[in-house]
Design a protein around this motif. Structure first.
Motif, PDB file in Angstrom:
ATOM      1  N   LEU A 140       0.827  -1.210   0.000  1.00  0.00           N
ATOM      2  CA  LEU A 140       0.000   0.000   0.000  1.00  0.00           C
ATOM      3  C   LEU A 140       0.858   1.256   0.000  1.00  0.00           C
ATOM      4  CD1 LEU A 140      -2.804  -1.022   2.524  1.00  0.00           C
ATOM      5  CD2 LEU A 140      -3.050  -0.713   0.049  1.00  0.00           C
ATOM      6  N   LEU A 141       1.948   1.231   0.727  1.00  0.00           N
ATOM      7  CA  LEU A 141       2.801   2.415   0.769  1.00  0.00           C
ATOM      8  C   LEU A 141       3.510   2.651  -0.561  1.00  0.00           C
ATOM      9  CD1 LEU A 141       4.284   2.227   4.364  1.00  0.00           C
ATOM     10  CD2 LEU A 141       2.713   3.947   3.431  1.00  0.00           C
ATOM     11  N   ARG A 142       3.716   1.600  -1.340  1.00  0.00           N
ATOM     12  CA  ARG A 142       4.242   1.807  -2.694  1.00  0.00           C
ATOM     13  C   ARG A 142       3.179   2.438  -3.586  1.00  0.00           C
ATOM     14  NH1 ARG A 142       7.002  -3.220  -1.664  1.00  0.00           N
ATOM     15  NH2 ARG A 142       5.291  -4.424  -2.603  1.00  0.00           N
ATOM     16  N   LEU A 143       1.916   2.051  -3.388  1.00  0.00           N
ATOM     17  CA  LEU A 143       0.831   2.607  -4.185  1.00  0.00           C
ATOM     18  C   LEU A 143       0.437   4.006  -3.733  1.00  0.00           C
ATOM     19  CD1 LEU A 143      -1.434  -0.582  -4.298  1.00  0.00           C
ATOM     20  CD2 LEU A 143      -0.278   0.446  -6.270  1.00  0.00           C
ATOM     21  N   PHE A 144       0.458   4.209  -2.406  1.00  0.00           N
ATOM     22  CA  PHE A 144      -0.002   5.474  -1.822  1.00  0.00           C
ATOM     23  C   PHE A 144       1.027   5.937  -0.785  1.00  0.00           C
ATOM     24  CE2 PHE A 144      -3.691   2.745  -2.760  1.00  0.00           C
ATOM     25  CZ  PHE A 144      -4.375   3.539  -3.673  1.00  0.00           C
ATOM     26  N   PRO A 145       2.116   6.536  -1.220  1.00  0.00           N
ATOM     27  CA  PRO A 145       3.213   6.866  -0.302  1.00  0.00           C
ATOM     28  C   PRO A 145       2.820   7.792   0.841  1.00  0.00           C
ATOM     29  CG  PRO A 145       3.906   7.065  -2.592  1.00  0.00           C
ATOM     30  CD  PRO A 145       2.431   6.880  -2.621  1.00  0.00           C
ATOM     31  N   ASN A 146       1.789   8.601   0.664  1.00  0.00           N
ATOM     32  CA  ASN A 146       1.411   9.567   1.688  1.00  0.00           C
ATOM     33  C   ASN A 146       0.256   9.093   2.578  1.00  0.00           C
ATOM     34  OD1 ASN A 146       3.318  11.511   0.755  1.00  0.00           O
ATOM     35  ND2 ASN A 146       1.913  12.044  -0.910  1.00  0.00           N
ATOM     36  N   ALA A 147      -0.142   7.859   2.408  1.00  0.00           N
ATOM     37  CA  ALA A 147      -1.295   7.356   3.167  1.00  0.00           C
ATOM     38  C   ALA A 147      -0.922   7.035   4.608  1.00  0.00           C
ATOM     39  CB  ALA A 147      -1.868   6.118   2.493  1.00  0.00           C
ATOM     40  N   GLU A 170      -6.213  12.841   5.424  1.00  0.00           N
ATOM     41  CA  GLU A 170      -6.869  12.992   4.121  1.00  0.00           C
ATOM     42  C   GLU A 170      -6.993  11.645   3.415  1.00  0.00           C
ATOM     43  OE1 GLU A 170      -6.529  15.655   0.020  1.00  0.00           O
ATOM     44  OE2 GLU A 170      -5.037  15.877   1.613  1.00  0.00           O
ATOM     45  N   LEU A 171      -6.040  10.765   3.654  1.00  0.00           N
ATOM     46  CA  LEU A 171      -6.075   9.425   3.083  1.00  0.00           C
ATOM     47  C   LEU A 171      -5.548   8.439   4.111  1.00  0.00           C
ATOM     48  CD1 LEU A 171      -6.425   7.389   0.780  1.00  0.00           C
ATOM     49  CD2 LEU A 171      -4.138   8.010  -0.021  1.00  0.00           C
ATOM     50  N   ALA A 172      -6.412   7.573   4.590  1.00  0.00           N
ATOM     51  CA  ALA A 172      -6.020   6.512   5.512  1.00  0.00           C
ATOM     52  C   ALA A 172      -6.534   5.189   4.949  1.00  0.00           C
ATOM     53  CB  ALA A 172      -6.590   6.749   6.907  1.00  0.00           C
ATOM     54  N   ILE A 173      -5.764   4.147   5.161  1.00  0.00           N
ATOM     55  CA  ILE A 173      -6.153   2.816   4.692  1.00  0.00           C
ATOM     56  C   ILE A 173      -6.053   1.860   5.868  1.00  0.00           C
ATOM     57  CG2 ILE A 173      -5.764   0.992   3.004  1.00  0.00           C
ATOM     58  CD1 ILE A 173      -4.337   3.010   1.247  1.00  0.00           C
ATOM     59  N   THR A 174      -7.165   1.181   6.168  1.00  0.00           N
ATOM     60  CA  THR A 174      -7.188   0.240   7.285  1.00  0.00           C
ATOM     61  C   THR A 174      -7.009  -1.178   6.774  1.00  0.00           C
ATOM     62  OG1 THR A 174      -9.575  -0.234   7.318  1.00  0.00           O
ATOM     63  CG2 THR A 174      -8.836   1.783   8.417  1.00  0.00           C
ATOM     64  N   ILE A 175      -6.373  -2.002   7.585  1.00  0.00           N
ATOM     65  CA  ILE A 175      -6.118  -3.401   7.238  1.00  0.00           C
ATOM     66  C   ILE A 175      -6.491  -4.289   8.415  1.00  0.00           C
ATOM     67  CG2 ILE A 175      -4.433  -5.082   6.400  1.00  0.00           C
ATOM     68  CD1 ILE A 175      -2.534  -2.671   5.890  1.00  0.00           C
ATOM     69  N   ASP A 176      -7.369  -5.245   8.171  1.00  0.00           N
ATOM     70  CA  ASP A 176      -7.544  -6.365   9.097  1.00  0.00           C
ATOM     71  C   ASP A 176      -7.056  -7.581   8.325  1.00  0.00           C
ATOM     72  OD1 ASP A 176      -8.246  -8.323  10.868  1.00  0.00           O
ATOM     73  OD2 ASP A 176     -10.181  -7.434  11.371  1.00  0.00           O
ATOM     74  N   PRO A 177      -5.820  -8.009   8.573  1.00  0.00           N
ATOM     75  CA  PRO A 177      -5.201  -9.022   7.711  1.00  0.00           C
ATOM     76  C   PRO A 177      -5.859 -10.387   7.793  1.00  0.00           C
ATOM     77  CG  PRO A 177      -3.851  -8.597   9.636  1.00  0.00           C
ATOM     78  CD  PRO A 177      -4.934  -7.570   9.659  1.00  0.00           C
ATOM     79  N   VAL A 178      -6.317 -10.765   8.987  1.00  0.00           N
ATOM     80  CA  VAL A 178      -7.095 -11.997   9.149  1.00  0.00           C
ATOM     81  C   VAL A 178      -8.232 -11.655  10.103  1.00  0.00           C
ATOM     82  CG1 VAL A 178      -7.129 -14.422   9.803  1.00  0.00           C
ATOM     83  CG2 VAL A 178      -5.045 -13.443   8.832  1.00  0.00           C
ATOM     84  N   ASP A 179      -9.353 -11.263   9.553  1.00  0.00           N
ATOM     85  CA  ASP A 179     -10.515 -11.008  10.395  1.00  0.00           C
ATOM     86  C   ASP A 179     -11.155 -12.349  10.727  1.00  0.00           C
ATOM     87  OD1 ASP A 179     -12.523  -9.180  11.577  1.00  0.00           O
ATOM     88  OD2 ASP A 179     -13.831 -10.220  10.159  1.00  0.00           O
ATOM     89  N   GLY A 180     -11.497 -12.523  12.004  1.00  0.00           N
ATOM     90  CA  GLY A 180     -11.938 -13.845  12.454  1.00  0.00           C
ATOM     91  C   GLY A 180     -10.751 -14.687  12.865  1.00  0.00           C
TER      92      GLY A 180
END
Length: 303
Positions: A69-76, A98-108
């Motif tokens: 994600l940081l390669r795609l959106f360096p300022n996120a 202004e741009l945040a990306i959340t990750i739940d890598p294994v939900d459950g």
């Protein structure tokens, strides 16, 4: 090359969405699926309790997705569940990002760690805490429910290059509703009242997996999801996708949902009328002991 142009106010480009989905699929294939039902005891740890687990798959998948994600959106601002466990101050930045990306890598994770196939990957893109894109991925079936604030929630089958718009159920009275709520996560003083209410519904369950609960809602197979213990990686994507499938999402007190919210109850339902009926049924959850005591005192005090 990665698309690093500024993100539009309310959406992602098709190239960005495809890049995110490809990244999530690669992480699942590299870090999640190879470990499923192959974890040793040393690969599983407790965070806050026996019910709150983390595995090597969670950590490895989140690290891989975050790097991509940081390669795609360096300022996120990247808000990963496992990183926040070690750096909780990250959550304080969500509302102003202004741009945040959340990750739940294994939900459950509890399901995953115990060999149950009900787990998934959740990702959301936020603009000042407001979800503008959501993704609910089932690694075993290799399909996504995804969508942005500019279009419908869709079931996406990458291997067939097929996308199908989703529609929520038609709802109805409480006696005909099926939904998900976490009884064990409610305050202890509210659990008995909720348990007494449960027989009024057709069926109430908890899958221990927000990913699949919201997937069922968006597909029209369930009528609502009530959530508490709010975290952006668990709820932001599902809240958006329920709405984009035709449902209604808001905090139980009627206020708009924002992923910066950490307190209260989030209610997503198949439509506004059903949401309102559920809000009325669950309104007792909003009564704090202090407020109840004050009301009782006012009622018994002579005028």
């Amino acid at each position: 090359m990665p698309d690093t142009l500024p993100m539009p106010i309310s959406t992602l480009s098709l190239a960005q969405r495809n890049s995110i989905m490809n990244l999530v699929r690669r992480a699942a294939r590299a870090e999640i699926l190879p470990r499923f039902r192959r974890l040793d005891a040393s690969d599983i740890a407790q965070k806050t309790s026996r019910q709150d687990l983390v595995t090597e798959a969670d950590r490895a998948a989140e690290a891989m997705i975050a790097r991509g994600l940081l390669r795609l959106f360096p300022n996120a601002l990247i808000v990963g569940e496992e990183n926040v466990a070690e750096h909780p101050e990250v959550l304080d930045k969500v509302a102003d990002a202004e741009l945040a990306i959340t990750i739940d890598p294994v939900d459950g994770t509890w399901n995953y760690a115990h060999g149950l196939a009900t787990f998934g990957v959740i990702l959301s893109v936020l603009r000042f805490g407001v979800p503008v894109y959501g993704l609910l991925y089932d690694p075993l079936l290799d399909d996504f429910i995804a969508g942005g604030s500019d279009g419908p929630a869709e079931m996406i089958l990458p291997t067939k290059r097929h996308a199908r718009p989703l529609t929520t159920s038609r709802g109805g009275p409480l006696e005909e509703l099926q939904g998900y709520l976490p009884l064990y996560m409610l305050p202890e003083d509210k659990q008995a009242e909720m348990a007494a209410l449960m027989p009024r519904f057709e069926r109430l369950l908890s899958l221990r997996c927000s990913c699949h609960e919201f997937r069922m809602l968006a597909q029209g197979h369930a009528d609502f999801v009530l959530a508490t213990g709010l975290t952006p990686w668990d709820h932001a994507a599902g809240a958006l996708l329920a709405e984009r499938a035709g449902g209604h999402t808001a905090m139980l007190d009627g206020s708009d949902y924002n992923a910066a919210n950490r307190d209260g109850y989030l209610l997503s339902a198949c439509d506004k009328a059903t949401w309102t009926r559920l809000r009325d049924a669950f309104s007792f959850l909003l009564d704090s002991p202090a407020e109840t005591a004050l009301q009782d005192d006012q009622e018994t005090t002579p005028a």
